[in-house]
Design a protein around this motif. Structure first.
Motif, PDB file in Angstrom:
ATOM      1  N   LEU A  99       0.832  -1.091   0.051  1.00 41.41           N
ATOM      2  CA  LEU A  99       0.110   0.104   0.039  1.00 41.41           C
ATOM      3  C   LEU A  99       0.741   1.194  -0.113  1.00 41.41           C
ATOM      4  O   LEU A  99       1.824   1.264   0.823  1.00 41.41           O
ATOM      5  N   ASN A 100       0.511   2.346  -0.926  1.00 36.55           N
ATOM      6  CA  ASN A 100       1.065   3.447  -0.673  1.00 36.55           C
ATOM      7  C   ASN A 100       0.241   4.390   0.080  1.00 36.55           C
ATOM      8  O   ASN A 100      -0.832   4.898  -0.433  1.00 36.55           O
ATOM      9  N   VAL A 101       0.689   4.722   1.236  1.00 32.12           N
ATOM     10  CA  VAL A 101      -0.093   5.439   2.190  1.00 32.12           C
ATOM     11  C   VAL A 101       0.584   6.826   2.465  1.00 32.12           C
ATOM     12  O   VAL A 101       1.761   6.562   2.916  1.00 32.12           O
ATOM     13  N   ASN A 102       0.185   7.971   1.980  1.00 33.24           N
ATOM     14  CA  ASN A 102       0.830   9.274   2.395  1.00 33.24           C
ATOM     15  C   ASN A 102       2.158   9.268   1.653  1.00 33.24           C
ATOM     16  O   ASN A 102       3.031   9.946   2.362  1.00 33.24           O
ATOM     17  N   GLY A 103       2.468   8.615   0.663  1.00 31.85           N
ATOM     18  CA  GLY A 103       3.579   8.680  -0.033  1.00 31.85           C
ATOM     19  C   GLY A 103       4.613   7.688   0.137  1.00 31.85           C
ATOM     20  O   GLY A 103       5.884   7.803  -0.385  1.00 31.85           O
ATOM     21  N   THR A 104       4.312   6.798   1.045  1.00 31.96           N
ATOM     22  CA  THR A 104       5.195   5.811   1.763  1.00 31.96           C
ATOM     23  C   THR A 104       4.554   4.416   1.382  1.00 31.96           C
ATOM     24  O   THR A 104       3.651   4.265   1.576  1.00 31.96           O
ATOM     25  N   ASP A 105       5.608   3.576   0.693  1.00 31.95           N
ATOM     26  CA  ASP A 105       5.203   2.142   0.620  1.00 31.95           C
ATOM     27  C   ASP A 105       5.090   1.299   1.911  1.00 31.95           C
ATOM     28  O   ASP A 105       5.909   1.545   2.493  1.00 31.95           O
ATOM     29  N   HIS A 106       4.101   0.538   2.012  1.00 27.40           N
ATOM     30  CA  HIS A 106       3.951  -0.287   3.235  1.00 27.40           C
ATOM     31  C   HIS A 106       3.491  -1.843   2.795  1.00 27.40           C
ATOM     32  O   HIS A 106       2.610  -1.974   1.906  1.00 27.40           O
ATOM     33  N   LEU A 165      -9.921  -1.240   4.399  1.00 23.10           N
ATOM     34  CA  LEU A 165      -8.658  -0.609   4.235  1.00 23.10           C
ATOM     35  C   LEU A 165      -8.619   0.200   5.601  1.00 23.10           C
ATOM     36  O   LEU A 165      -7.496   0.378   6.100  1.00 23.10           O
ATOM     37  N   LEU A 166      -9.791   0.601   6.393  1.00 24.96           N
ATOM     38  CA  LEU A 166      -9.603   1.554   7.694  1.00 24.96           C
ATOM     39  C   LEU A 166      -8.932   0.599   8.656  1.00 24.96           C
ATOM     40  O   LEU A 166      -7.944   1.273   9.416  1.00 24.96           O
ATOM     41  N   TRP A 167      -9.120  -0.686   8.722  1.00 28.04           N
ATOM     42  CA  TRP A 167      -8.649  -1.328   9.849  1.00 28.04           C
ATOM     43  C   TRP A 167      -6.883  -1.689   9.584  1.00 28.04           C
ATOM     44  O   TRP A 167      -6.241  -1.378  10.540  1.00 28.04           O
ATOM     45  N   VAL A 168      -6.511  -1.748   8.328  1.00 23.07           N
ATOM     46  CA  VAL A 168      -5.122  -1.760   8.149  1.00 23.07           C
ATOM     47  C   VAL A 168      -4.476  -0.305   8.282  1.00 23.07           C
ATOM     48  O   VAL A 168      -3.414  -0.355   9.053  1.00 23.07           O
ATOM     49  N   ILE A 169      -5.139   0.702   8.179  1.00 18.97           N
ATOM     50  CA  ILE A 169      -4.493   2.072   8.170  1.00 18.97           C
ATOM     51  C   ILE A 169      -4.489   2.372   9.745  1.00 18.97           C
ATOM     52  O   ILE A 169      -3.371   2.674  10.314  1.00 18.97           O
ATOM     53  N   ARG A 170      -5.423   1.846  10.450  1.00 18.35           N
ATOM     54  CA  ARG A 170      -5.527   2.053  12.044  1.00 18.35           C
ATOM     55  C   ARG A 170      -4.593   1.059  12.857  1.00 18.35           C
ATOM     56  O   ARG A 170      -3.774   1.478  13.627  1.00 18.35           O
ATOM     57  N   GLN A 199      -2.622  -1.659  11.627  1.00 20.80           N
ATOM     58  CA  GLN A 199      -1.268  -2.046  11.124  1.00 20.80           C
ATOM     59  C   GLN A 199      -0.579  -0.752  10.985  1.00 20.80           C
ATOM     60  O   GLN A 199       0.667  -0.961  11.460  1.00 20.80           O
ATOM     61  N   LEU A 200      -0.863   0.304  10.449  1.00 19.37           N
ATOM     62  CA  LEU A 200      -0.074   1.360  10.151  1.00 19.37           C
ATOM     63  C   LEU A 200      -0.208   2.356  11.326  1.00 19.37           C
ATOM     64  O   LEU A 200       0.715   3.231  11.229  1.00 19.37           O
ATOM     65  N   GLN A 201      -0.871   2.132  12.260  1.00 16.52           N
ATOM     66  CA  GLN A 201      -0.981   3.105  13.625  1.00 16.52           C
ATOM     67  C   GLN A 201      -1.370   4.407  13.093  1.00 16.52           C
ATOM     68  O   GLN A 201      -0.702   5.657  13.933  1.00 16.52           O
ATOM     69  N   MET A 202      -2.105   4.810  12.138  1.00 13.08           N
ATOM     70  CA  MET A 202      -2.340   6.141  11.619  1.00 13.08           C
ATOM     71  C   MET A 202      -3.916   6.447  12.222  1.00 13.08           C
ATOM     72  O   MET A 202      -5.037   5.864  11.535  1.00 13.08           O
ATOM     73  N   THR A 203      -4.124   6.766  13.352  1.00 13.81           N
ATOM     74  CA  THR A 203      -5.589   6.836  13.952  1.00 13.81           C
ATOM     75  C   THR A 203      -6.184   7.937  13.656  1.00 13.81           C
ATOM     76  O   THR A 203      -7.410   8.013  14.327  1.00 13.81           O
ATOM     77  N   GLY A 204      -5.900   8.745  13.029  1.00 16.27           N
ATOM     78  CA  GLY A 204      -6.808  10.008  12.427  1.00 16.27           C
ATOM     79  C   GLY A 204      -7.906   9.745  11.580  1.00 16.27           C
ATOM     80  O   GLY A 204      -8.959  10.685  11.704  1.00 16.27           O
ATOM     81  N   THR A 208      -4.188   8.560   0.571  1.00 20.36           N
ATOM     82  CA  THR A 208      -3.892   9.831   1.556  1.00 20.36           C
ATOM     83  C   THR A 208      -4.831   9.860   2.706  1.00 20.36           C
ATOM     84  O   THR A 208      -6.061   9.751   2.646  1.00 20.36           O
ATOM     85  N   THR A 209      -4.267   9.912   4.172  1.00 23.94           N
ATOM     86  CA  THR A 209      -5.160   9.859   5.323  1.00 23.94           C
ATOM     87  C   THR A 209      -5.105  11.248   5.845  1.00 23.94           C
ATOM     88  O   THR A 209      -4.117  12.126   5.158  1.00 23.94           O
ATOM     89  N   ILE A 210      -5.613  11.677   6.793  1.00 27.21           N
ATOM     90  CA  ILE A 210      -5.492  13.011   7.271  1.00 27.21           C
ATOM     91  C   ILE A 210      -4.245  13.401   7.917  1.00 27.21           C
ATOM     92  O   ILE A 210      -3.900  14.518   7.644  1.00 27.21           O
ATOM     93  N   GLU A 211      -3.566  12.417   8.112  1.00 28.46           N
ATOM     94  CA  GLU A 211      -2.065  12.803   8.533  1.00 28.46           C
ATOM     95  C   GLU A 211      -1.129  13.045   7.498  1.00 28.46           C
ATOM     96  O   GLU A 211      -0.144  13.575   7.719  1.00 28.46           O
ATOM     97  N   GLY A 212      -1.617  12.661   6.156  1.00 26.48           N
ATOM     98  CA  GLY A 212      -0.630  13.024   4.962  1.00 26.48           C
ATOM     99  C   GLY A 212      -1.211  14.110   4.054  1.00 26.48           C
ATOM    100  O   GLY A 212      -0.557  14.415   3.165  1.00 26.48           O
ATOM    101  N   VAL A 213      -2.451  14.702   4.286  1.00 28.05           N
ATOM    102  CA  VAL A 213      -2.953  15.516   3.454  1.00 28.05           C
ATOM    103  C   VAL A 213      -2.066  16.818   3.515  1.00 28.05           C
ATOM    104  O   VAL A 213      -2.183  17.502   4.636  1.00 28.05           O
ATOM    105  N   GLU A 214      -1.549  17.365   2.629  1.00 29.60           N
ATOM    106  CA  GLU A 214      -0.652  18.630   2.834  1.00 29.60           C
ATOM    107  C   GLU A 214      -0.883  19.604   1.680  1.00 29.60           C
ATOM    108  O   GLU A 214       0.150  20.383   1.566  1.00 29.60           O
TER     109      GLU A 214
END
Length: 152
Positions: free
Chosen positions: A5-12, A22-27, A29-34, A72-78
């Motif tokens: 997954l490419n999340v906020n510009g980084t491959d995971h 996808l929500l559960w993987v973001i929160r 596994q990737l610890q992006m809880t926004g 792109t999550t709330i943590e990466g919207v720039e």
């Protein structure tokens, strides 16, 4: 299954069962809880993220549908638009409890990215999938208009 997954510009590289939202993987596994869980049925908008620049409900999107795409999550919207939206949110003190606001900001940013001068009807249509239990809809509309003005 293993998925990149490419999340906020980084491959995971993540491991997930097919069909996992996808929500559960973001929160989890990737610890992006926004990005928040609200209803689990794609009706409240708390889980909104951008997929290739478009707002989607991550609580109902299977993780495999995001493979090879940009999330792109709330943590990466720039973007400049996102910064204008966040500034307007702060200036107008939009949040009350704040729970839904990451999804609201993601939807508002997508709206202004595609339509920098939205009418009230455009705003209502774009934001109709985002529920705010605190009923801050008037402040949300004002903040979107403020961000639009700030962007010129």
């Amino acid at each position: 299954m293993s998925i990149t997954l490419n999340v906020n510009g980084t491959d995971h590289e993540v491991e997930a069962i097919a069909g996992t939202p996808l929500l559960w993987v973001i929160r989890d596994q990737l610890q992006m809880t926004g990005t928040k869980f609200g209803c689990g049925m794609a009706q409240c908008g708390a889980c909104t993220v951008h997929l290739d620049g478009q707002p989607v409900r991550s609580c109902s999107l299977p993780v495999e549908a995001a493979a090879g795409r940009k999330v792109t999550t709330i943590e990466g919207v720039e973007s400049p638009v996102a910064r204008a939206v966040q500034q307007a949110w702060d200036e107008l003190q939009v949040p009350q409890c704040g729970y839904c606001q990451s999804g609201q900001i993601m939807s508002a940013t997508a709206l202004l990215e595609g339509n920098p001068k939205p009418s009230d009807q455009d705003i209502d249509a774009a934001m109709s999938g985002n529920i705010c239990r605190c009923n801050t809809y008037v402040r949300i509309r004002h903040a979107i208009k403020r961000a639009s003005e700030q962007l010129g």
